[in-house]
Design a protein around this motif. Structure first.
Motif, PDB file in Angstrom:
ATOM      1  N   LEU A  37       0.824  -1.212   0.000  1.00  0.00           N
ATOM      2  CA  LEU A  37       0.000   0.000   0.000  1.00  0.00           C
ATOM      3  C   LEU A  37       0.858   1.262   0.000  1.00  0.00           C
ATOM      4  O   LEU A  37       0.527   2.251  -0.656  1.00  0.00           O
ATOM      5  CB  LEU A  37      -0.937   0.005   1.209  1.00  0.00           C
ATOM      6  N   VAL A  38       1.952   1.208   0.737  1.00  0.00           N
ATOM      7  CA  VAL A  38       2.827   2.383   0.825  1.00  0.00           C
ATOM      8  C   VAL A  38       3.360   2.770  -0.545  1.00  0.00           C
ATOM      9  O   VAL A  38       3.475   3.960  -0.876  1.00  0.00           O
ATOM     10  CB  VAL A  38       4.000   2.115   1.800  1.00  0.00           C
ATOM     11  N   VAL A  39       3.696   1.798  -1.372  1.00  0.00           N
ATOM     12  CA  VAL A  39       4.270   2.098  -2.692  1.00  0.00           C
ATOM     13  C   VAL A  39       3.196   2.325  -3.753  1.00  0.00           C
ATOM     14  O   VAL A  39       3.512   2.533  -4.918  1.00  0.00           O
ATOM     15  CB  VAL A  39       5.231   0.977  -3.152  1.00  0.00           C
ATOM     16  N   THR A  40       1.931   2.280  -3.345  1.00  0.00           N
ATOM     17  CA  THR A  40       0.826   2.514  -4.283  1.00  0.00           C
ATOM     18  C   THR A  40       0.270   3.917  -4.085  1.00  0.00           C
ATOM     19  O   THR A  40      -0.237   4.228  -3.009  1.00  0.00           O
ATOM     20  CB  THR A  40      -0.301   1.477  -4.074  1.00  0.00           C
ATOM     21  N   SER A 149     -11.385 -10.399  13.932  1.00  0.00           N
ATOM     22  CA  SER A 149     -10.037  -9.863  14.046  1.00  0.00           C
ATOM     23  C   SER A 149      -9.478  -9.516  12.667  1.00  0.00           C
ATOM     24  O   SER A 149      -8.837  -8.480  12.484  1.00  0.00           O
ATOM     25  CB  SER A 149      -9.127 -10.884  14.734  1.00  0.00           C
ATOM     26  N   ALA A 150      -9.730 -10.384  11.678  1.00  0.00           N
ATOM     27  CA  ALA A 150      -9.245 -10.144  10.321  1.00  0.00           C
ATOM     28  C   ALA A 150      -9.885  -8.889   9.738  1.00  0.00           C
ATOM     29  O   ALA A 150      -9.231  -8.095   9.058  1.00  0.00           O
ATOM     30  CB  ALA A 150      -9.539 -11.356   9.439  1.00  0.00           C
ATOM     31  N   ASP A 155      -9.310  -3.047   8.292  1.00  0.00           N
ATOM     32  CA  ASP A 155      -9.721  -1.652   8.439  1.00  0.00           C
ATOM     33  C   ASP A 155      -8.585  -0.810   9.017  1.00  0.00           C
ATOM     34  O   ASP A 155      -8.341   0.320   8.567  1.00  0.00           O
ATOM     35  CB  ASP A 155     -10.957  -1.562   9.338  1.00  0.00           C
ATOM     36  N   ALA A 156      -7.874  -1.361   9.996  1.00  0.00           N
ATOM     37  CA  ALA A 156      -6.788  -0.612  10.644  1.00  0.00           C
ATOM     38  C   ALA A 156      -5.650  -0.332   9.669  1.00  0.00           C
ATOM     39  O   ALA A 156      -5.123   0.791   9.612  1.00  0.00           O
ATOM     40  CB  ALA A 156      -6.271  -1.388  11.849  1.00  0.00           C
ATOM     41  N   ILE A 157      -5.268  -1.341   8.875  1.00  0.00           N
ATOM     42  CA  ILE A 157      -4.149  -1.167   7.941  1.00  0.00           C
ATOM     43  C   ILE A 157      -4.505  -0.175   6.837  1.00  0.00           C
ATOM     44  O   ILE A 157      -3.742   0.742   6.537  1.00  0.00           O
ATOM     45  CB  ILE A 157      -3.741  -2.530   7.339  1.00  0.00           C
ATOM     46  N   SER A 159      -6.970   2.077   6.786  1.00  0.00           N
ATOM     47  CA  SER A 159      -7.230   3.411   7.336  1.00  0.00           C
ATOM     48  C   SER A 159      -5.924   4.119   7.685  1.00  0.00           C
ATOM     49  O   SER A 159      -5.756   5.313   7.416  1.00  0.00           O
ATOM     50  CB  SER A 159      -8.108   3.309   8.587  1.00  0.00           C
ATOM     51  N   GLY A 160      -4.988   3.390   8.280  1.00  0.00           N
ATOM     52  CA  GLY A 160      -3.687   3.968   8.618  1.00  0.00           C
ATOM     53  C   GLY A 160      -2.952   4.439   7.373  1.00  0.00           C
ATOM     54  O   GLY A 160      -2.343   5.511   7.366  1.00  0.00           O
ATOM     55  N   TRP A 161      -3.023   3.628   6.310  1.00  0.00           N
ATOM     56  CA  TRP A 161      -2.393   3.993   5.042  1.00  0.00           C
ATOM     57  C   TRP A 161      -3.039   5.250   4.452  1.00  0.00           C
ATOM     58  O   TRP A 161      -2.354   6.198   4.081  1.00  0.00           O
ATOM     59  CB  TRP A 161      -2.516   2.822   4.070  1.00  0.00           C
ATOM     60  N   ALA A 162      -4.368   5.236   4.389  1.00  0.00           N
ATOM     61  CA  ALA A 162      -5.095   6.358   3.775  1.00  0.00           C
ATOM     62  C   ALA A 162      -4.907   7.656   4.564  1.00  0.00           C
ATOM     63  O   ALA A 162      -4.690   8.728   3.989  1.00  0.00           O
ATOM     64  CB  ALA A 162      -6.574   6.024   3.656  1.00  0.00           C
ATOM     65  N   ASN A 163      -4.972   7.557   5.878  1.00  0.00           N
ATOM     66  CA  ASN A 163      -4.843   8.760   6.716  1.00  0.00           C
ATOM     67  C   ASN A 163      -3.436   9.350   6.686  1.00  0.00           C
ATOM     68  O   ASN A 163      -3.239  10.530   6.971  1.00  0.00           O
ATOM     69  CB  ASN A 163      -5.232   8.439   8.166  1.00  0.00           C
ATOM     70  N   GLY A 164      -2.468   8.518   6.365  1.00  0.00           N
ATOM     71  CA  GLY A 164      -1.088   8.994   6.331  1.00  0.00           C
ATOM     72  C   GLY A 164      -0.650   9.510   4.975  1.00  0.00           C
ATOM     73  O   GLY A 164       0.519   9.876   4.791  1.00  0.00           O
ATOM     74  N   ARG A 165      -1.573   9.512   4.011  1.00  0.00           N
ATOM     75  CA  ARG A 165      -1.236   9.951   2.656  1.00  0.00           C
ATOM     76  C   ARG A 165      -1.653  11.400   2.427  1.00  0.00           C
ATOM     77  O   ARG A 165      -2.761  11.794   2.775  1.00  0.00           O
ATOM     78  CB  ARG A 165      -1.931   9.059   1.622  1.00  0.00           C
TER      79      ARG A 165
END
Length: 201
Positions: A37-40, A149-150, A155-157, A159-165
């Motif tokens: 996700l980071v490289v996308t 849990s999955a 959602d956490a991964i 959301s964290g990616w989107a919010n940090g972009r």
């Protein structure tokens, strides 16, 4: 590395029997998804998000199916333990009551062990079912927790990616759509991955 799915699935299942190893494998999947996700970029083509989401979802589904298989294995072990305990109790208690007799004042012997044995049989049946029901409730709850849990992890991964972009504004409809589309792709991939993995386990 080119490998067939079935033997690979059994290797992963064997490794996952140890909680620590399962946790490490699952963590590796989550880290790889985060890296992808980071490289996308946020403005990437939908096909790229589909690729990332499906890949991560399939891996997530695989480990969800493996965890479910481990839980069901524990359920079957509990069933076997319940049956074993019931049989032991049946033979110990049943053997003690079956030959019991009562001698009347007139010297007539009346067998009453058989009637007690019927009570023992009922008690054993209820005890066996109670232990198995407990095993079912425990396993079903753990399986539900695995899926929950999955979903939370996904959602956490994302959301964290989107919010940090800086190129994705999750307060806008477009930004929310990007995030939700990826989550949908991952959850769809998870369903397919879980189904495929369960066929090999």
């Amino acid at each position: 590395m080119t490998v067939f799915q079935k033997p690979m699935m059994h290797v992963l299942r064997g490794l996952s029997a140890t909680p620590a190893a399962y946790a490490e494998l699952r963590l590796a999947v989550a880290r790889e998804a985060a890296r992808e996700l980071v490289v996308t970029p946020g403005n990437a083509l939908a096909s790229r998000f589909h690729e990332v989401g499906c890949g991560y979802g399939a891996a997530l589904g695989t480990y969800t199916a493996i965890r479910e298989d481990v839980i069901n294995g524990e359920r079957m072990d509990a069933y076997s333990a319940a049956d074993w305990k019931t049989k032991v109790a049946y033979h110990v208690i049943g053997g003690a009551v079956t030959p019991l007799y009562f001698t009347t004042g007139g010297g007539v012997s009346i067998a009453f062990g058989d009637s007690i044995q019927r009570g023992v049989d009922t008690w054993m049946w209820e005890m066996d079912n109670e232990m198995k029901t407990h095993a079912d409730n425990k396993a079903d709850a753990e399986i539900a927790d695995t899926y929950l849990s999955a979903t939370k992890e996904t959602d956490a991964i994302v959301s964290g990616w989107a919010n940090g972009r800086s190129d994705i504004d999750t307060d806008t409809m477009e930004g929310k759509k990007v995030k939700n589309d990826i989550i949908s792709e991952i959850l769809d991939g998870q369903t397919r991955g879980s189904y495929t993995a369960s066929k090999y386990l």
